[in-house]
Design a protein around this motif. Structure first.
Motif, PDB file in Angstrom:
ATOM      1  N   HIS A  61      14.596   1.601  43.684  1.00  0.00           N
ATOM      2  CA  HIS A  61      15.169   1.024  42.468  1.00  0.00           C
ATOM      3  C   HIS A  61      14.472   1.605  41.242  1.00  0.00           C
ATOM      4  O   HIS A  61      15.135   2.011  40.273  1.00  0.00           O
ATOM      5  CB  HIS A  61      15.029  -0.504  42.487  1.00  0.00           C
ATOM      6  CG  HIS A  61      15.455  -1.152  41.217  1.00  0.00           C
ATOM      7  ND1 HIS A  61      16.772  -1.231  40.833  1.00  0.00           N
ATOM      8  CD2 HIS A  61      14.751  -1.735  40.230  1.00  0.00           C
ATOM      9  CE1 HIS A  61      16.863  -1.845  39.669  1.00  0.00           C
ATOM     10  NE2 HIS A  61      15.637  -2.155  39.280  1.00  0.00           N
ATOM     11  N   PHE A  62      13.154   1.697  41.271  1.00  0.00           N
ATOM     12  CA  PHE A  62      12.410   2.256  40.141  1.00  0.00           C
ATOM     13  C   PHE A  62      12.797   3.718  39.917  1.00  0.00           C
ATOM     14  O   PHE A  62      13.010   4.157  38.787  1.00  0.00           O
ATOM     15  CB  PHE A  62      10.904   2.141  40.367  1.00  0.00           C
ATOM     16  CG  PHE A  62      10.093   2.816  39.295  1.00  0.00           C
ATOM     17  CD1 PHE A  62       9.994   2.262  38.033  1.00  0.00           C
ATOM     18  CD2 PHE A  62       9.459   4.020  39.549  1.00  0.00           C
ATOM     19  CE1 PHE A  62       9.264   2.890  37.031  1.00  0.00           C
ATOM     20  CE2 PHE A  62       8.731   4.658  38.552  1.00  0.00           C
ATOM     21  CZ  PHE A  62       8.631   4.096  37.291  1.00  0.00           C
ATOM     22  N   ALA A  63      12.922   4.470  41.003  1.00  0.00           N
ATOM     23  CA  ALA A  63      13.272   5.889  40.891  1.00  0.00           C
ATOM     24  C   ALA A  63      14.656   6.081  40.262  1.00  0.00           C
ATOM     25  O   ALA A  63      14.862   7.020  39.493  1.00  0.00           O
ATOM     26  CB  ALA A  63      13.227   6.554  42.268  1.00  0.00           C
TER      27      ALA A  63
ATOM     28  N   ARG B 188      14.386   3.458  36.540  1.00  0.00           N
ATOM     29  CA  ARG B 188      13.208   3.580  35.682  1.00  0.00           C
ATOM     30  C   ARG B 188      12.738   2.252  35.088  1.00  0.00           C
ATOM     31  O   ARG B 188      12.254   2.195  33.962  1.00  0.00           O
ATOM     32  CB  ARG B 188      13.440   4.595  34.555  1.00  0.00           C
ATOM     33  CG  ARG B 188      13.518   6.014  35.063  1.00  0.00           C
ATOM     34  CD  ARG B 188      12.217   6.276  35.691  1.00  0.00           C
ATOM     35  NE  ARG B 188      11.915   7.642  36.018  1.00  0.00           N
ATOM     36  CZ  ARG B 188      11.315   7.964  37.159  1.00  0.00           C
ATOM     37  NH1 ARG B 188      11.048   7.063  38.042  1.00  0.00           N
ATOM     38  NH2 ARG B 188      10.984   9.196  37.403  1.00  0.00           N
ATOM     39  N   VAL B 189      12.929   1.164  35.817  1.00  0.00           N
ATOM     40  CA  VAL B 189      12.382  -0.134  35.427  1.00  0.00           C
ATOM     41  C   VAL B 189      11.618  -0.692  36.619  1.00  0.00           C
ATOM     42  O   VAL B 189      11.989  -0.480  37.766  1.00  0.00           O
ATOM     43  CB  VAL B 189      13.479  -1.131  34.968  1.00  0.00           C
ATOM     44  CG1 VAL B 189      14.117  -0.665  33.676  1.00  0.00           C
ATOM     45  CG2 VAL B 189      14.526  -1.349  36.029  1.00  0.00           C
TER      46      VAL B 189
ATOM     47  N   HIS C 264      19.149  -4.956  37.861  1.00  0.00           N
ATOM     48  CA  HIS C 264      19.924  -5.227  39.071  1.00  0.00           C
ATOM     49  C   HIS C 264      20.162  -3.919  39.818  1.00  0.00           C
ATOM     50  O   HIS C 264      20.221  -2.858  39.215  1.00  0.00           O
ATOM     51  CB  HIS C 264      21.285  -5.843  38.745  1.00  0.00           C
ATOM     52  CG  HIS C 264      21.225  -7.235  38.209  1.00  0.00           C
ATOM     53  ND1 HIS C 264      20.286  -8.161  38.591  1.00  0.00           N
ATOM     54  CD2 HIS C 264      22.005  -7.863  37.301  1.00  0.00           C
ATOM     55  CE1 HIS C 264      20.488  -9.290  37.951  1.00  0.00           C
ATOM     56  NE2 HIS C 264      21.524  -9.143  37.159  1.00  0.00           N
ATOM     57  N   ASN C 265      20.327  -4.024  41.134  1.00  0.00           N
ATOM     58  CA  ASN C 265      20.659  -2.838  41.922  1.00  0.00           C
ATOM     59  C   ASN C 265      21.729  -3.235  42.929  1.00  0.00           C
ATOM     60  O   ASN C 265      21.431  -3.766  44.004  1.00  0.00           O
ATOM     61  CB  ASN C 265      19.424  -2.273  42.615  1.00  0.00           C
ATOM     62  CG  ASN C 265      19.670  -0.897  43.154  1.00  0.00           C
ATOM     63  OD1 ASN C 265      20.628  -0.683  43.885  1.00  0.00           O
ATOM     64  ND2 ASN C 265      18.806   0.039  42.793  1.00  0.00           N
TER      65      ASN C 265
END
Length: 169
Positions: free
Chosen positions: A56-58, A61-62, A134-135
Motif C-alpha cells: 500500500h505504501f509503495a 506513498r502514504v 484506502h486500498n
C-alpha cells in the motif's frame, strides 16, 4: 432455525432498545450491536499483513492503510453470521477514470444509493476511490480469500433489475 437479521447501529441517534422494539414490531427477530472502534482495532486491522501495508505504501506513498467502512461492516457480518452474501463491493477497472459527476453511467455505481459521490478527502473528490489511505485492491484480495474459505459469497450485476451473478474475483 436461526433466522435472525443482524443490524449494526453506527450512530447514537436512537437507543438500541428503541431500535430493537421498532424492528421486532416489523415482525422479524433481530439482534442489534453497538459498533465501537475496538472491533476495527482488535479484529479487522490485524487481518492486513506487514507485506500488504508495504505494498500500500509503495503504491500510494502514504504510511496509513485505513479500511473502508464498507469492509468493516462486511467483517462485522462475517463475525456475526453463518452465511454472508455481498452485493456490490466491486470497482470495475473501466470506471477508475470516471468521475461520479460526469453524467457517464459507471459499470457498477460506487454507491448504490446515490448517483454522484463526493468525498472531499480524496485526491479527486468526485472519484472517492482516490482517497490515498484506502486500498480497494487489497480489500478485494481479502474478500476473495474469504470467498475461497467459504466465508462469503460475492455478487454483482450488469443490468439494473437483473438478478446478480456470483463473482469469482
Amino acid at each position: 432455525n436461526n433466522n435472525y437479521n443482524t443490524c449494526f447501529q453506527v450512530s447514537a441517534v436512537a437507543p438500541l432498545r428503541t431500535l430493537t422494539s421498532m424492528a421486532r414490531s416489523a415482525g422479524s427477530p433481530i439482534e442489534l450491536h453497538r459498533l465501537t472502534s475496538q472491533f476495527r482495532t482488535r479484529c479487522v486491522n490485524p487481518m492486513f499483513t506487514a507485506d500488504e501495508r508495504s505494498r500500500h505504501f509503495a503504491s500510494n506513498r502514504v504510511r496509513g492503510l485505513e479500511i473502508t467502512f464498507g469492509f468493516e461492516a462486511l467483517m462485522h457480518a462475517v463475525y456475526s453470521c453463518e452465511r454472508v452474501s455481498v452485493f456490490g463491493f466491486f470497482l470495475d477497472a473501466a470506471d477508475m477514470g470516471t468521475r461520479t459527476n460526469s453524467g457517464k453511467r459507471m459499470s457498477y455505481p460506487y454507491h448504490y444509493w446515490e448517483n454522484t459521490t463526493f468525498d472531499k478527502s480524496a485526491q479527486d473528490p468526485f472519484r472517492p476511490w482516490t482517497y490515498p489511505f484506502h486500498n480497494f485492491g487489497i480489500e478485494s484480495e481479502k474478500m476473495q480469500d474469504m470467498r475461497s474459505a467459504c466465508l462469503l459469497e460475492r455478487y454483482v450485476t450488469d443490468e439494473a433489475g437483473q438478478l446478480p451473478r456470483s463473482r469469482t474475483a
